[in-house]
Design a protein around this motif. Structure first.
Motif, PDB file in Angstrom:
ATOM      1  N   SER A   1      79.624  28.163 -44.928  1.00  8.89           N
ATOM      2  CA  SER A   1      78.502  28.747 -45.803  1.00  8.89           C
ATOM      3  C   SER A   1      77.086  28.346 -45.240  1.00  8.89           C
ATOM      4  CB  SER A   1      78.505  28.187 -47.147  1.00  8.89           C
ATOM      5  OG  SER A   1      79.350  28.533 -47.726  1.00  8.89           O
ATOM      6  N   ALA A   2      76.963  27.271 -44.681  1.00 13.52           N
ATOM      7  CA  ALA A   2      75.735  26.712 -43.744  1.00 13.52           C
ATOM      8  C   ALA A   2      75.466  27.515 -42.728  1.00 13.52           C
ATOM      9  CB  ALA A   2      75.581  25.498 -43.646  1.00 13.52           C
ATOM     10  N   ARG A   3      76.578  28.100 -42.023  1.00 11.73           N
ATOM     11  CA  ARG A   3      76.348  28.836 -40.645  1.00 11.73           C
ATOM     12  C   ARG A   3      76.004  30.346 -41.111  1.00 11.73           C
ATOM     13  NH1 ARG A   3      81.089  26.169 -39.104  1.00 11.73           N
ATOM     14  NH2 ARG A   3      82.198  28.012 -39.767  1.00 11.73           N
TER      15      ARG A   3
ATOM     16  N   LEU B   1      74.469  31.089 -43.672  1.00 11.52           N
ATOM     17  CA  LEU B   1      73.083  30.979 -44.236  1.00 11.52           C
ATOM     18  C   LEU B   1      72.119  30.954 -42.887  1.00 11.52           C
ATOM     19  CD1 LEU B   1      73.154  29.163 -47.442  1.00 11.52           C
ATOM     20  CD2 LEU B   1      72.782  31.458 -47.274  1.00 11.52           C
ATOM     21  N   ASP B   2      72.138  30.324 -42.186  1.00 11.33           N
ATOM     22  CA  ASP B   2      71.426  29.967 -40.903  1.00 11.33           C
ATOM     23  C   ASP B   2      71.608  31.368 -40.105  1.00 11.33           C
ATOM     24  OD1 ASP B   2      69.953  28.597 -39.270  1.00 11.33           O
ATOM     25  OD2 ASP B   2      71.687  28.265 -37.972  1.00 11.33           O
ATOM     26  N   SER B   3      72.289  32.038 -40.114  1.00 16.08           N
ATOM     27  CA  SER B   3      72.545  33.192 -39.403  1.00 16.08           C
ATOM     28  C   SER B   3      71.916  34.718 -40.137  1.00 16.08           C
ATOM     29  CB  SER B   3      73.672  33.790 -39.041  1.00 16.08           C
ATOM     30  OG  SER B   3      74.724  34.300 -40.118  1.00 16.08           O
TER      31      SER B   3
ATOM     32  N   SER C   1      68.472  36.660 -41.644  1.00 15.78           N
ATOM     33  CA  SER C   1      67.197  36.492 -41.537  1.00 15.78           C
ATOM     34  C   SER C   1      66.304  36.015 -42.627  1.00 15.78           C
ATOM     35  CB  SER C   1      66.619  37.857 -41.323  1.00 15.78           C
ATOM     36  OG  SER C   1      66.854  38.730 -42.405  1.00 15.78           O
ATOM     37  N   ASP C   2      65.185  35.585 -42.255  1.00 14.68           N
ATOM     38  CA  ASP C   2      64.282  34.907 -43.563  1.00 14.68           C
ATOM     39  C   ASP C   2      63.885  35.911 -44.522  1.00 14.68           C
ATOM     40  OD1 ASP C   2      64.350  32.583 -41.882  1.00 14.68           O
ATOM     41  OD2 ASP C   2      62.381  32.988 -41.011  1.00 14.68           O
TER      42      ASP C   2
END
Length: 69
Positions: free
Chosen positions: A57-59, A61-63, A65-66
């Motif tokens: 999940s962290a990956r 969200l990290d991928s 865009s803002d």
């Protein structure tokens, strides 16, 4: 037997403008009761602990865009 009077309203237009939406909301507002109490307040960050986020999940969200995709 008591005869109840039921108000009839014109159906809402699906392609209406902001004025018709505000009118619909104004007609519905008297039927809605306000909540009897407010919801819980914010929790201080010092009380938040033990939250884990799976690496997958962290990956994800990290991928992202803002500002959304």
């Amino acid at each position: 037997m008591t005869k109840l009077e039921v108000p009839t309203y014109a159906p809402a237009e699906l392609d209406g403008d902001l004025a018709s939406l505000r009118g619909d909301c104004a007609r519905m507002a008297p039927r809605w009761a306000p909540p009897t109490h407010a919801g819980p307040g914010p929790v201080p960050p010092s009380l938040i602990h033990g939250v884990t986020v799976p690496a997958r999940s962290a990956r994800l969200l990290d991928s992202m865009s803002d500002y959304g995709d």
